[in-house]
Motif scaffolding. Structure first.
Motif, mmCIF file in Angstrom:
data_model
loop_
_atom_site.group_PDB
_atom_site.id
_atom_site.type_symbol
_atom_site.label_atom_id
_atom_site.label_comp_id
_atom_site.label_asym_id
_atom_site.label_seq_id
_atom_site.Cartn_x
_atom_site.Cartn_y
_atom_site.Cartn_z
ATOM 1 N N TRP A 33 40.589 90.037 4.952
ATOM 2 C CA TRP A 33 40.102 89.439 6.190
ATOM 3 C C TRP A 33 40.533 87.973 6.192
ATOM 4 N N ILE A 34 41.211 87.526 7.231
ATOM 5 C CA ILE A 34 41.690 86.144 7.305
ATOM 6 C C ILE A 34 40.515 85.172 7.192
ATOM 7 N N ILE A 35 39.487 85.397 7.990
ATOM 8 C CA ILE A 35 38.260 84.588 7.943
ATOM 9 C C ILE A 35 37.105 85.552 7.707
ATOM 10 N N ARG A 36 36.278 85.252 6.717
ATOM 11 C CA ARG A 36 35.093 86.083 6.503
ATOM 12 C C ARG A 36 33.956 85.229 5.964
ATOM 13 N N ILE A 68 41.518 82.892 3.974
ATOM 14 C CA ILE A 68 42.589 83.199 3.018
ATOM 15 C C ILE A 68 43.979 82.866 3.559
ATOM 16 N N ALA A 69 44.042 82.351 4.788
ATOM 17 C CA ALA A 69 45.332 81.953 5.351
ATOM 18 C C ALA A 69 45.811 80.677 4.650
ATOM 19 N N LEU A 70 47.052 80.367 4.805
ATOM 20 C CA LEU A 70 47.609 79.146 4.214
ATOM 21 C C LEU A 70 47.488 77.962 5.160
ATOM 22 N N THR A 71 46.934 78.199 6.344
ATOM 23 C CA THR A 71 46.760 77.133 7.334
ATOM 24 C C THR A 71 45.320 77.134 7.843
ATOM 25 N N PRO A 100 39.475 75.137 7.035
ATOM 26 C CA PRO A 100 40.680 74.945 6.222
ATOM 27 C C PRO A 100 40.838 76.107 5.238
ATOM 28 N N PRO A 101 42.001 76.258 4.625
ATOM 29 C CA PRO A 101 42.162 77.308 3.611
ATOM 30 C C PRO A 101 41.134 77.125 2.483
ATOM 31 N N GLY A 102 40.634 78.247 1.968
ATOM 32 C CA GLY A 102 39.629 78.203 0.909
ATOM 33 C C GLY A 102 38.240 78.434 1.468
#
Length: 183
Positions: A33-36, A68-71, A100-102
């Protein structure tokens, strides 16, 4: 089940023959999931972990969000609460928050309504690509937590003074008896 079958760390390996020589390239990437929202907890107005609230108390929903995206990614975070009778009592929507990422920590707050039924309440939180009412889609499934809405019923049943009169500068002892009939 996508989370068990597809999610995780993947490695792509490409091999090419260039002028009779084998060339190999690899790339590692994360699928998920990109955002979770990874954690949802309830806090008091003093930002202390708390799981029991009374009607009209301020409740703070503390969320850990992972990107988990790089941007950087924009998301709308929605928190909904149902009381013990499954009546919707709280809806909080955080518009266009940049993650932000992380991992990031965000908080949303609301007051427990006077009309809320006492007992176990269920809260859910989910990130969306845009506001759901304008067609936004969930980035990931919601996370859940529970908390208790307790009845507040406190009464002062007695007051005793150490003296019926005193002079300026003397100490007066006051004993107050309080009865908690709530849950």
């Amino acid at each position: 089940n996508a989370e068990e079958t597809v999610f995780g760390q993947w490695v792509a390996i490409a091999t090419a023959n260039i002028a009779g020589q084998a060339v190999i390239d690899t790339m590692t990437f994360q699928v998920g999931w990109i955002i979770r929202i990874t954690e949802l907890t309830t806090l008091s107005s003093q930002l202390k972990l708390r799981s029991v609230f009374s009607r009209q108390d301020l409740i703070v929903f503390n969320m850990t969000v992972e990107n988990i995206a790089l941007t950087d990614k924009w998301a709308v975070v929605k928190v909904d609460v149902e009381d013990a009778r499954k009546n919707p009592i709280i809806h909080v929507q955080m518009e266009k928050t940049l993650f932000p990422p992380g991992k990031s920590n965000v908080q949303a707050s609301s007051e427990i309504p006077l009309s809320a039924e006492t007992g176990l309440a269920n809260a859910s939180a989910a990130p969306f690509t845009a506001a759901p009412e304008s067609g936004g889609r969930p980035y990931s499934p919601p996370v859940f937590t529970t908390f208790t809405i307790a009845e507040k019923d406190i009464a002062i049943t007695g007051i005793k003074l150490s003296a019926s009169s005193i002079f300026q500068g003397e100490t007066l002892g006051i004993e107050v008896t309080v009865l908690n009939k709530g849950n």
